[in-house]
Design a protein around this motif. Structure first.
Motif, mmCIF file in Angstrom:
data_model
loop_
_atom_site.group_PDB
_atom_site.id
_atom_site.type_symbol
_atom_site.label_atom_id
_atom_site.label_comp_id
_atom_site.label_asym_id
_atom_site.label_seq_id
_atom_site.Cartn_x
_atom_site.Cartn_y
_atom_site.Cartn_z
ATOM 1 N N VAL A 95 -43.012 -37.488 -31.670
ATOM 2 C CA VAL A 95 -41.464 -37.240 -31.727
ATOM 3 C C VAL A 95 -40.642 -35.957 -31.219
ATOM 4 C CG1 VAL A 95 -39.449 -37.150 -33.848
ATOM 5 C CG2 VAL A 95 -41.477 -38.845 -34.165
ATOM 6 N N THR A 96 -41.327 -34.844 -31.336
ATOM 7 C CA THR A 96 -40.794 -33.734 -30.772
ATOM 8 C C THR A 96 -41.007 -33.491 -29.266
ATOM 9 O OG1 THR A 96 -42.570 -32.431 -31.265
ATOM 10 C CG2 THR A 96 -40.659 -32.624 -32.966
ATOM 11 N N ARG A 97 -42.049 -34.360 -28.927
ATOM 12 C CA ARG A 97 -42.334 -34.304 -27.541
ATOM 13 C C ARG A 97 -42.993 -32.832 -27.328
ATOM 14 N NH1 ARG A 97 -42.537 -39.063 -25.358
ATOM 15 N NH2 ARG A 97 -40.336 -40.221 -25.622
ATOM 16 N N ASN A 98 -43.510 -32.178 -28.158
ATOM 17 C CA ASN A 98 -44.481 -30.938 -27.901
ATOM 18 C C ASN A 98 -45.823 -31.155 -27.773
ATOM 19 O OD1 ASN A 98 -45.144 -28.454 -28.029
ATOM 20 N ND2 ASN A 98 -44.779 -27.790 -29.973
ATOM 21 N N LEU A 99 -46.069 -31.800 -26.537
ATOM 22 C CA LEU A 99 -47.269 -31.981 -26.324
ATOM 23 C C LEU A 99 -48.268 -31.086 -25.952
ATOM 24 C CD1 LEU A 99 -46.506 -34.881 -23.696
ATOM 25 C CD2 LEU A 99 -47.055 -35.231 -26.104
ATOM 26 N N ASP A 100 -47.873 -29.681 -25.717
ATOM 27 C CA ASP A 100 -48.761 -28.681 -25.781
ATOM 28 C C ASP A 100 -49.620 -28.497 -27.033
ATOM 29 O OD1 ASP A 100 -47.963 -28.178 -23.238
ATOM 30 O OD2 ASP A 100 -46.435 -26.488 -23.744
ATOM 31 N N THR A 101 -48.963 -28.831 -28.036
ATOM 32 C CA THR A 101 -49.790 -28.765 -29.288
ATOM 33 C C THR A 101 -50.867 -29.612 -29.200
ATOM 34 O OG1 THR A 101 -47.703 -28.347 -30.546
ATOM 35 C CG2 THR A 101 -49.633 -29.017 -31.599
ATOM 36 N N MET A 102 -51.153 -30.508 -28.579
ATOM 37 C CA MET A 102 -52.230 -31.679 -28.342
ATOM 38 C C MET A 102 -53.507 -30.822 -27.923
ATOM 39 S SD MET A 102 -51.889 -34.715 -29.208
ATOM 40 C CE MET A 102 -53.182 -35.694 -28.439
ATOM 41 N N TYR A 103 -53.041 -29.642 -27.243
ATOM 42 C CA TYR A 103 -54.371 -28.878 -26.868
ATOM 43 C C TYR A 103 -55.057 -28.309 -28.002
ATOM 44 C CZ TYR A 103 -52.368 -28.678 -22.003
ATOM 45 O OH TYR A 103 -51.947 -29.082 -20.657
ATOM 46 N N TRP A 104 -54.536 -28.005 -29.027
ATOM 47 C CA TRP A 104 -55.193 -27.379 -30.258
ATOM 48 C C TRP A 104 -55.946 -28.815 -30.849
ATOM 49 C CZ3 TRP A 104 -55.592 -22.391 -30.618
ATOM 50 C CH2 TRP A 104 -54.691 -21.823 -29.892
ATOM 51 N N TYR A 105 -55.878 -29.946 -30.677
ATOM 52 C CA TYR A 105 -56.347 -30.857 -31.509
ATOM 53 C C TYR A 105 -57.884 -30.799 -31.631
ATOM 54 C CZ TYR A 105 -57.993 -35.938 -32.651
ATOM 55 O OH TYR A 105 -58.640 -36.862 -32.974
ATOM 56 N N PRO A 106 -58.807 -30.283 -30.486
ATOM 57 C CA PRO A 106 -60.088 -29.895 -30.607
ATOM 58 C C PRO A 106 -60.428 -29.124 -31.561
ATOM 59 C CG PRO A 106 -59.607 -30.262 -28.363
ATOM 60 C CD PRO A 106 -58.412 -30.318 -29.061
ATOM 61 N N VAL A 107 -59.369 -27.911 -31.703
ATOM 62 C CA VAL A 107 -59.694 -26.959 -32.491
ATOM 63 C C VAL A 107 -59.836 -27.055 -33.943
ATOM 64 C CG1 VAL A 107 -58.808 -24.342 -33.147
ATOM 65 C CG2 VAL A 107 -58.878 -25.288 -30.669
ATOM 66 N N ILE A 108 -58.606 -28.154 -34.121
ATOM 67 C CA ILE A 108 -58.313 -28.550 -35.623
ATOM 68 C C ILE A 108 -59.602 -29.484 -36.122
ATOM 69 C CG2 ILE A 108 -57.036 -30.064 -36.955
ATOM 70 C CD1 ILE A 108 -54.439 -29.322 -35.355
ATOM 71 N N ILE A 109 -60.219 -30.158 -35.286
ATOM 72 C CA ILE A 109 -61.391 -31.035 -35.583
ATOM 73 C C ILE A 109 -62.606 -29.875 -35.769
ATOM 74 C CG2 ILE A 109 -63.003 -32.924 -34.855
ATOM 75 C CD1 ILE A 109 -60.149 -33.657 -35.634
ATOM 76 N N SER A 110 -62.727 -29.046 -34.943
ATOM 77 C CA SER A 110 -63.849 -28.261 -35.285
ATOM 78 C C SER A 110 -63.600 -27.477 -36.678
ATOM 79 C CB SER A 110 -63.951 -27.307 -34.113
ATOM 80 O OG SER A 110 -64.520 -27.943 -32.981
ATOM 81 N N ILE B 119 -62.875 -38.397 -27.482
ATOM 82 C CA ILE B 119 -63.620 -37.618 -26.606
ATOM 83 C C ILE B 119 -62.866 -37.668 -25.277
ATOM 84 C CG2 ILE B 119 -65.644 -37.969 -25.329
ATOM 85 C CD1 ILE B 119 -67.119 -38.743 -28.000
ATOM 86 N N ALA B 120 -61.953 -38.731 -24.888
ATOM 87 C CA ALA B 120 -61.569 -39.165 -23.773
ATOM 88 C C ALA B 120 -60.171 -38.240 -23.654
ATOM 89 C CB ALA B 120 -61.202 -40.593 -23.652
ATOM 90 N N PHE B 121 -59.445 -38.149 -24.592
ATOM 91 C CA PHE B 121 -58.226 -37.460 -24.549
ATOM 92 C C PHE B 121 -58.224 -36.030 -23.696
ATOM 93 C CE2 PHE B 121 -57.747 -33.930 -27.956
ATOM 94 C CZ PHE B 121 -56.421 -33.498 -27.170
ATOM 95 N N PRO B 122 -59.268 -35.251 -23.829
ATOM 96 C CA PRO B 122 -59.045 -34.078 -22.899
ATOM 97 C C PRO B 122 -59.033 -34.212 -21.583
ATOM 98 C CG PRO B 122 -60.351 -33.416 -24.675
ATOM 99 C CD PRO B 122 -60.163 -35.031 -24.705
ATOM 100 N N VAL C 205 -64.278 -20.719 -27.749
ATOM 101 C CA VAL C 205 -64.143 -21.034 -26.497
ATOM 102 C C VAL C 205 -62.931 -21.713 -26.334
ATOM 103 C CG1 VAL C 205 -65.076 -22.270 -24.576
ATOM 104 C CG2 VAL C 205 -66.719 -20.891 -26.194
ATOM 105 N N THR C 206 -62.669 -22.766 -27.207
ATOM 106 C CA THR C 206 -61.429 -23.880 -26.937
ATOM 107 C C THR C 206 -60.071 -22.803 -26.951
ATOM 108 O OG1 THR C 206 -62.731 -25.625 -27.666
ATOM 109 C CG2 THR C 206 -60.363 -25.837 -27.696
ATOM 110 N N SER C 207 -60.172 -22.160 -28.107
ATOM 111 C CA SER C 207 -58.679 -21.323 -28.137
ATOM 112 C C SER C 207 -58.638 -20.335 -26.963
ATOM 113 C CB SER C 207 -59.071 -20.399 -29.689
ATOM 114 O OG SER C 207 -59.019 -21.192 -30.585
ATOM 115 N N HIS C 208 -59.968 -19.753 -26.636
ATOM 116 C CA HIS C 208 -59.545 -18.723 -25.427
ATOM 117 C C HIS C 208 -59.242 -19.446 -24.379
ATOM 118 C CE1 HIS C 208 -60.617 -15.411 -22.951
ATOM 119 N NE2 HIS C 208 -61.119 -16.314 -22.031
#
Length: 185
Positions: A71-86, A17-20, A140-143
């Motif tokens: 490891v890859t430091r591709n932190l932009d992928t973290m934006y997709w975390y809520p999409v994966i959970i949903s 919940i806190a990470f965004p 919404v999150t993906s948009h």
């Protein structure tokens, strides 16, 4: 549920919940945003050790994904975390509609093992409503991610989606009480 399992579930929920919101303020909290994927990977790894079947597979997948991100430091992928959970929640709820008992019916039978036919129909409808919520949440999150609206993404993913989820939960509880009272009279 054991104390250790409960602690892991609570920590994973709080961090998820806190990470965004942490992500939104990452320039001021750069170190925290760098170690956040590691923390989440460890929590998912602990969850994997405590679960079975698909839940274990999913927890291992999430831990590996978060280690890869770290490891890859591709932190932009973290934006997709809520999409994966949903998406996973949509899978659980949606796939249960193709089985004899929907997910909500299974949960309802924990309290009331003998559900009348109208209650079974109601639980199926509630399961469909939750599927709709998860589709909406994913859209919404993906948009917001695709449009690079990261401040709105943080606000939606860290606050608004949980408020909507709570409203849906409380609203369904109220409707269920009315339906039960109507069917009992």
């Amino acid at each position: 549920m054991s104390k250790g399992k409960l602690a892991v579930n609570i920590l994973l929920t709080v961090v998820s919940i806190a990470f965004p919101l942490i992500w939104l303020f990452s320039p001021q909290m750069h170190t925290l945003s760098q170690i956040l994927p590691y923390i989440m990977a460890i929590l998912w790894g602990l969850k994997a050790m405590q679960t079975v079947r698909f839940q274990r597979f999913f927890a291992i997948f999430m831990a590996c994904l978060l280690v890869f991100i770290s490891v890859t430091r591709n932190l932009d992928t973290m934006y997709w975390y809520p999409v994966i959970i949903s998406g996973v929640m949509l899978f659980f709820f949606g796939s249960s509609l193709f089985s004899a008992q929907s997910l909500i019916e299974r949960l309802a039978r924990l309290q009331t093992p003998e559900l009348p036919p109208q209650a079974v129909r109601y639980t199926r409808k509630v399961t469909q409503v939750w599927c709709g919520f998860f589709v909406f949440n994913i859209a919404v999150t993906s948009h917001l991610i695709v449009q690079e609206q990261y401040q709105y993404w943080a606000l939606y993913s860290g606050v608004i989606s949980y408020i909507l989820m709570g409203m849906l939960f409380v609203g369904e509880w109220g409707v269920r009480k009315i339906v039960m009272a109507k069917n009992n009279s």
